[in-house]
Each structure stands twice: as C-alpha cells, then as structure tokens.
Design a protein around this motif. Structure first.
Motif, PDB file in Angstrom:
ATOM      1  N   VAL A   1      19.114  21.072  28.127  1.00 13.40           N
ATOM      2  CA  VAL A   1      19.999  22.076  28.704  1.00 13.40           C
ATOM      3  C   VAL A   1      19.168  23.206  29.288  1.00 13.40           C
ATOM      4  O   VAL A   1      18.174  23.614  28.722  1.00 13.40           O
ATOM      5  CB  VAL A   1      20.964  22.629  27.631  1.00 13.40           C
ATOM      6  N   SER A   2      19.611  23.677  30.440  1.00 10.38           N
ATOM      7  CA  SER A   2      18.965  24.815  31.074  1.00 10.38           C
ATOM      8  C   SER A   2      18.883  25.969  30.080  1.00 10.38           C
ATOM      9  O   SER A   2      19.734  26.118  29.217  1.00 10.38           O
ATOM     10  CB  SER A   2      19.788  25.233  32.295  1.00 10.38           C
ATOM     11  N   LYS A   3      17.857  26.794  30.197  1.00 13.25           N
ATOM     12  CA  LYS A   3      17.677  27.902  29.261  1.00 13.25           C
ATOM     13  C   LYS A   3      18.785  28.933  29.355  1.00 13.25           C
ATOM     14  O   LYS A   3      19.057  29.643  28.403  1.00 13.25           O
ATOM     15  CB  LYS A   3      16.309  28.551  29.489  1.00 13.25           C
ATOM     16  N   ASP A   4      19.435  29.037  30.477  1.00  8.57           N
ATOM     17  CA  ASP A   4      20.548  29.971  30.650  1.00  8.57           C
ATOM     18  C   ASP A   4      21.841  29.216  30.315  1.00  8.57           C
ATOM     19  O   ASP A   4      22.401  28.518  31.151  1.00  8.57           O
ATOM     20  CB  ASP A   4      20.562  30.497  32.092  1.00  8.57           C
ATOM     21  N   THR A   5      22.305  29.386  29.090  1.00  7.84           N
ATOM     22  CA  THR A   5      23.454  28.623  28.600  1.00  7.84           C
ATOM     23  C   THR A   5      24.688  28.820  29.454  1.00  7.84           C
ATOM     24  O   THR A   5      25.371  27.853  29.794  1.00  7.84           O
ATOM     25  CB  THR A   5      23.762  29.018  27.135  1.00  7.84           C
ATOM     26  N   SER A   6      24.986  30.056  29.820  1.00  2.25           N
ATOM     27  CA  SER A   6      26.210  30.296  30.599  1.00  2.25           C
ATOM     28  C   SER A   6      26.131  29.630  31.966  1.00  2.25           C
ATOM     29  O   SER A   6      27.125  29.074  32.447  1.00  2.25           O
ATOM     30  CB  SER A   6      26.491  31.793  30.730  1.00  2.25           C
ATOM     31  N   MET A   7      24.955  29.627  32.590  1.00  2.48           N
ATOM     32  CA  MET A   7      24.813  28.959  33.882  1.00  2.48           C
ATOM     33  C   MET A   7      24.888  27.444  33.714  1.00  2.48           C
ATOM     34  O   MET A   7      25.519  26.752  34.526  1.00  2.48           O
ATOM     35  CB  MET A   7      23.495  29.341  34.564  1.00  2.48           C
ATOM     36  N   ALA A   8      24.264  26.916  32.668  1.00  4.04           N
ATOM     37  CA  ALA A   8      24.325  25.479  32.418  1.00  4.04           C
ATOM     38  C   ALA A   8      25.778  25.047  32.226  1.00  4.04           C
ATOM     39  O   ALA A   8      26.219  24.058  32.820  1.00  4.04           O
ATOM     40  CB  ALA A   8      23.497  25.114  31.193  1.00  4.04           C
ATOM     41  N   LEU A   9      26.523  25.802  31.433  1.00  4.77           N
ATOM     42  CA  LEU A   9      27.933  25.476  31.209  1.00  4.77           C
ATOM     43  C   LEU A   9      28.720  25.540  32.515  1.00  4.77           C
ATOM     44  O   LEU A   9      29.570  24.687  32.768  1.00  4.77           O
ATOM     45  CB  LEU A   9      28.544  26.407  30.163  1.00  4.77           C
ATOM     46  N   LYS A  10      28.411  26.530  33.342  1.00  2.00           N
ATOM     47  CA  LYS A  10      29.104  26.667  34.626  1.00  2.00           C
ATOM     48  C   LYS A  10      28.879  25.420  35.487  1.00  2.00           C
ATOM     49  O   LYS A  10      29.824  24.851  36.033  1.00  2.00           O
ATOM     50  CB  LYS A  10      28.609  27.913  35.358  1.00  2.00           C
ATOM     51  N   TYR A  11      27.628  24.973  35.557  1.00  2.00           N
ATOM     52  CA  TYR A  11      27.319  23.794  36.363  1.00  2.00           C
ATOM     53  C   TYR A  11      27.956  22.535  35.778  1.00  2.00           C
ATOM     54  O   TYR A  11      28.485  21.699  36.505  1.00  2.00           O
ATOM     55  CB  TYR A  11      25.808  23.610  36.501  1.00  2.00           C
ATOM     56  N   PHE A  12      27.890  22.382  34.453  1.00  2.00           N
ATOM     57  CA  PHE A  12      28.520  21.223  33.818  1.00  2.00           C
ATOM     58  C   PHE A  12      30.028  21.241  34.044  1.00  2.00           C
ATOM     59  O   PHE A  12      30.637  20.200  34.275  1.00  2.00           O
ATOM     60  CB  PHE A  12      28.226  21.183  32.323  1.00  2.00           C
ATOM     61  N   GLU A  13      30.637  22.421  33.949  1.00  2.00           N
ATOM     62  CA  GLU A  13      32.087  22.525  34.161  1.00  2.00           C
ATOM     63  C   GLU A  13      32.465  22.135  35.578  1.00  2.00           C
ATOM     64  O   GLU A  13      33.462  21.438  35.795  1.00  2.00           O
ATOM     65  CB  GLU A  13      32.587  23.932  33.812  1.00  2.00           C
ATOM     66  N   GLU A  14      31.660  22.561  36.561  1.00  2.00           N
ATOM     67  CA  GLU A  14      31.935  22.193  37.955  1.00  2.00           C
ATOM     68  C   GLU A  14      31.828  20.678  38.149  1.00  2.00           C
ATOM     69  O   GLU A  14      32.658  20.073  38.831  1.00  2.00           O
ATOM     70  CB  GLU A  14      30.979  22.924  38.898  1.00  2.00           C
ATOM     71  N   ALA A  15      30.825  20.078  37.543  1.00  2.00           N
ATOM     72  CA  ALA A  15      30.661  18.623  37.665  1.00  2.00           C
ATOM     73  C   ALA A  15      31.766  17.888  36.899  1.00  2.00           C
ATOM     74  O   ALA A  15      32.268  16.863  37.351  1.00  2.00           O
ATOM     75  CB  ALA A  15      29.282  18.201  37.159  1.00  2.00           C
ATOM     76  N   ALA A  16      32.158  18.425  35.744  1.00  2.00           N
ATOM     77  CA  ALA A  16      33.226  17.805  34.944  1.00  2.00           C
ATOM     78  C   ALA A  16      34.562  17.862  35.677  1.00  2.00           C
ATOM     79  O   ALA A  16      35.373  16.939  35.558  1.00  2.00           O
ATOM     80  CB  ALA A  16      33.326  18.489  33.587  1.00  2.00           C
TER      81      ALA A  16
ATOM     82  N   ALA B   1      29.782  17.825  24.224  1.00  2.00           N
ATOM     83  CA  ALA B   1      28.828  17.954  23.112  1.00  2.00           C
ATOM     84  C   ALA B   1      28.392  19.406  22.940  1.00  2.00           C
ATOM     85  O   ALA B   1      28.312  19.916  21.825  1.00  2.00           O
ATOM     86  CB  ALA B   1      27.621  17.053  23.343  1.00  2.00           C
ATOM     87  N   LEU B   2      28.131  20.079  24.051  1.00  2.00           N
ATOM     88  CA  LEU B   2      27.734  21.486  23.972  1.00  2.00           C
ATOM     89  C   LEU B   2      28.846  22.365  23.414  1.00  2.00           C
ATOM     90  O   LEU B   2      28.603  23.253  22.608  1.00  2.00           O
ATOM     91  CB  LEU B   2      27.299  21.992  25.348  1.00  2.00           C
TER      92      LEU B   2
ATOM     93  N   PRO C   1      30.699  32.633  21.975  1.00  2.00           N
ATOM     94  CA  PRO C   1      32.003  32.300  22.531  1.00  2.00           C
ATOM     95  C   PRO C   1      32.048  30.929  23.202  1.00  2.00           C
ATOM     96  O   PRO C   1      33.057  30.537  23.767  1.00  2.00           O
ATOM     97  CB  PRO C   1      32.223  33.385  23.575  1.00  2.00           C
ATOM     98  N   TYR C   2      30.940  30.180  23.130  1.00  2.00           N
ATOM     99  CA  TYR C   2      30.883  28.886  23.819  1.00  2.00           C
ATOM    100  C   TYR C   2      31.500  27.753  23.000  1.00  2.00           C
ATOM    101  O   TYR C   2      31.769  26.691  23.526  1.00  2.00           O
ATOM    102  CB  TYR C   2      29.436  28.524  24.168  1.00  2.00           C
ATOM    103  N   PHE C   3      31.705  27.965  21.711  1.00  2.00           N
ATOM    104  CA  PHE C   3      32.273  26.943  20.831  1.00  2.00           C
ATOM    105  C   PHE C   3      33.750  26.779  21.163  1.00  2.00           C
ATOM    106  O   PHE C   3      34.570  27.635  20.884  1.00  2.00           O
ATOM    107  CB  PHE C   3      32.083  27.362  19.364  1.00  2.00           C
ATOM    108  N   ARG C   4      34.083  25.633  21.829  1.00  2.00           N
ATOM    109  CA  ARG C   4      35.466  25.380  22.254  1.00  2.00           C
ATOM    110  C   ARG C   4      35.806  23.898  22.025  1.00  2.00           C
ATOM    111  O   ARG C   4      35.869  23.104  22.969  1.00  2.00           O
ATOM    112  CB  ARG C   4      35.639  25.760  23.725  1.00  2.00           C
ATOM    113  N   PRO C   5      36.029  23.513  20.773  1.00  2.00           N
ATOM    114  CA  PRO C   5      36.260  22.097  20.470  1.00  2.00           C
ATOM    115  C   PRO C   5      37.539  21.522  21.080  1.00  2.00           C
ATOM    116  O   PRO C   5      37.581  20.327  21.384  1.00  2.00           O
ATOM    117  CB  PRO C   5      36.301  22.049  18.944  1.00  2.00           C
ATOM    118  N   GLU C   6      38.569  22.352  21.281  1.00  2.00           N
ATOM    119  CA  GLU C   6      39.805  21.838  21.900  1.00  2.00           C
ATOM    120  C   GLU C   6      39.511  21.367  23.322  1.00  2.00           C
ATOM    121  O   GLU C   6      39.965  20.302  23.739  1.00  2.00           O
ATOM    122  CB  GLU C   6      40.910  22.906  21.929  1.00  2.00           C
ATOM    123  N   GLN C   7      38.749  22.161  24.054  1.00  2.00           N
ATOM    124  CA  GLN C   7      38.379  21.792  25.419  1.00  2.00           C
ATOM    125  C   GLN C   7      37.488  20.542  25.403  1.00  2.00           C
ATOM    126  O   GLN C   7      37.643  19.648  26.241  1.00  2.00           O
ATOM    127  CB  GLN C   7      37.660  22.943  26.116  1.00  2.00           C
ATOM    128  N   ALA C   8      36.589  20.466  24.426  1.00  2.00           N
ATOM    129  CA  ALA C   8      35.716  19.296  24.313  1.00  2.00           C
ATOM    130  C   ALA C   8      36.544  18.026  24.103  1.00  2.00           C
ATOM    131  O   ALA C   8      36.274  16.990  24.724  1.00  2.00           O
ATOM    132  CB  ALA C   8      34.735  19.486  23.156  1.00  2.00           C
TER     133      ALA C   8
END
Length: 191
Positions: free
Chosen positions: A15-30, A43-44, A51-58
């Motif tokens: 995962v990219s070192k910038d978690t919020s940016m990595a999540l943003k890119y993964f969300e766009e691809a998802a 998995a992330l 605030p990144y822990f979101r099991p319902e969304q996962a």
C-alpha cells in the motif's frame, strides 16, 4: 487508478505510504468494479484503524466481487468477516461456513484452511469434526497452516502479518494442489 494505490517495487502488493490517497485510488478503481481493487480495499477497510476501519463497506465490496467475478478470494474474505462478525451485530457462523465452502470448492487454499478450522471448531457437530482432518491434510491447507504459524510467530515477536499479505500468500498459484482441477472437482463433491 488501482496501480496508483500500490507501490509495485518488487512485484508485490504494497500500500502506498499515504493511506488516504491509496484508499482514494482504490475506491475509484473499485467503483469501476476492478477485482483487485475490490479485494484490497475491503482488506484495508477491515485492518486499518479508525477512521479508515469500515467493515460494512468492506462486506459490500466483497459481495460485489463475489457476485460479479465469483472470486474465491472474495468468498474466503466474506467467510472471515461473517465468522468474526465484522460490520455485523454478531458473528454469523452459518454464513461463514457457506462462504468458506464456496472458496474451498474453487480450490482456494485459505478457504480450505478456514473451512477445516471452522469444522474443527464444532460447526456441523461431530460430522464437521470428522471432515476437518482430511481437509487439514490437503497440500494447500498444510502450506496455509505453515504461513499462519509463521505469522503468529511474527506477532509474538512484535510484527503482525497484514491481512493483505496473508491473503495474497494463501491464494497464490504456488499453493495449488499438483492435480488442481481434478482435486477441486473431488472436493466439491465432498463438501
């Protein structure tokens, strides 16, 4: 977008070192139903701290991957979410078993291992316990057990194997049974 969320220096998922940016890119691809993005994002979302822990969304993402791609990785991860009750009011062991069986039928080593442990834990009673031992003897299951033992050893030494790393290792082609297709067919009849 998916590639921007990871750093592929050695051909491995990191995962990219910038978690919020990595999540943003993964969300766009998802959003475009990119399978690896759906899996890695889910998995992330179950391993990161708030605030990144979101099991319902996962869980929703994994259901999309399971429905759209019939992904054994998604089946196995859904089993884990249901077994541990992540994003649910309580664990749902029946649903966990259903998803582990689907993953195992597809030859997923992690799913096979989780199903064996699920049986061994008394799910489906004495019949389930009897099914656990032969499953634990499967080559992919043995390798997954070794990986999990190594991960537990690392945890005791202060290093935790991330879920994404464990997921990638337990689903890799190298863990497949030498006569994979015939063995999957045989297992699907047994399960």
């Amino acid at each position: 977008m998916y590639e921007r969320g990871c750093s592929d220096a050695d051909g491995e998922f990191v995962v990219s070192k910038d978690t919020s940016m990595a999540l943003k890119y993964f969300e766009e691809a998802a959003e475009k139903d990119h399978l690896k993005a759906l899996l890695h994002l889910s998995a992330l979302l179950t391993t990161l701290d708030p605030p990144y822990f979101r099991p319902e969304q996962a869980r929703q993402l994994l259901h999309r991957a399971a429905d759209r791609y019939s992904s054994p990785d998604a089946f196995n991860l859904l089993g884990q979410l249901y077994e541990h009750g992540l994003g649910l009011p309580a664990p749902d062991l029946e649903q966990a078993g259903t998803w582990y069986k689907k993953a195992a039928r597809e030859g997923h080593s992690g799913g096979l291992f989780n199903l064996a442990v699920w049986y061994e834990s008394g799910n489906e009673g004495e019949d389930g316990r009897k099914r656990a031992a032969p499953l634990m003897a499967e080559p992919g299951c043995i390798k997954c057990r070794m990986i999990r033992l190594a991960a537990n050893f690392d945890v005791r030494r202060g290093r935790q194997m991330p879920l994404t790393e464990s997921m990638a290792v337990c689903s890799s082609e190298s863990l497949r049974h030498p006569n994979h297709e015939a063995r999957v067919f045989q297992l699907s009849k047994e399960l």
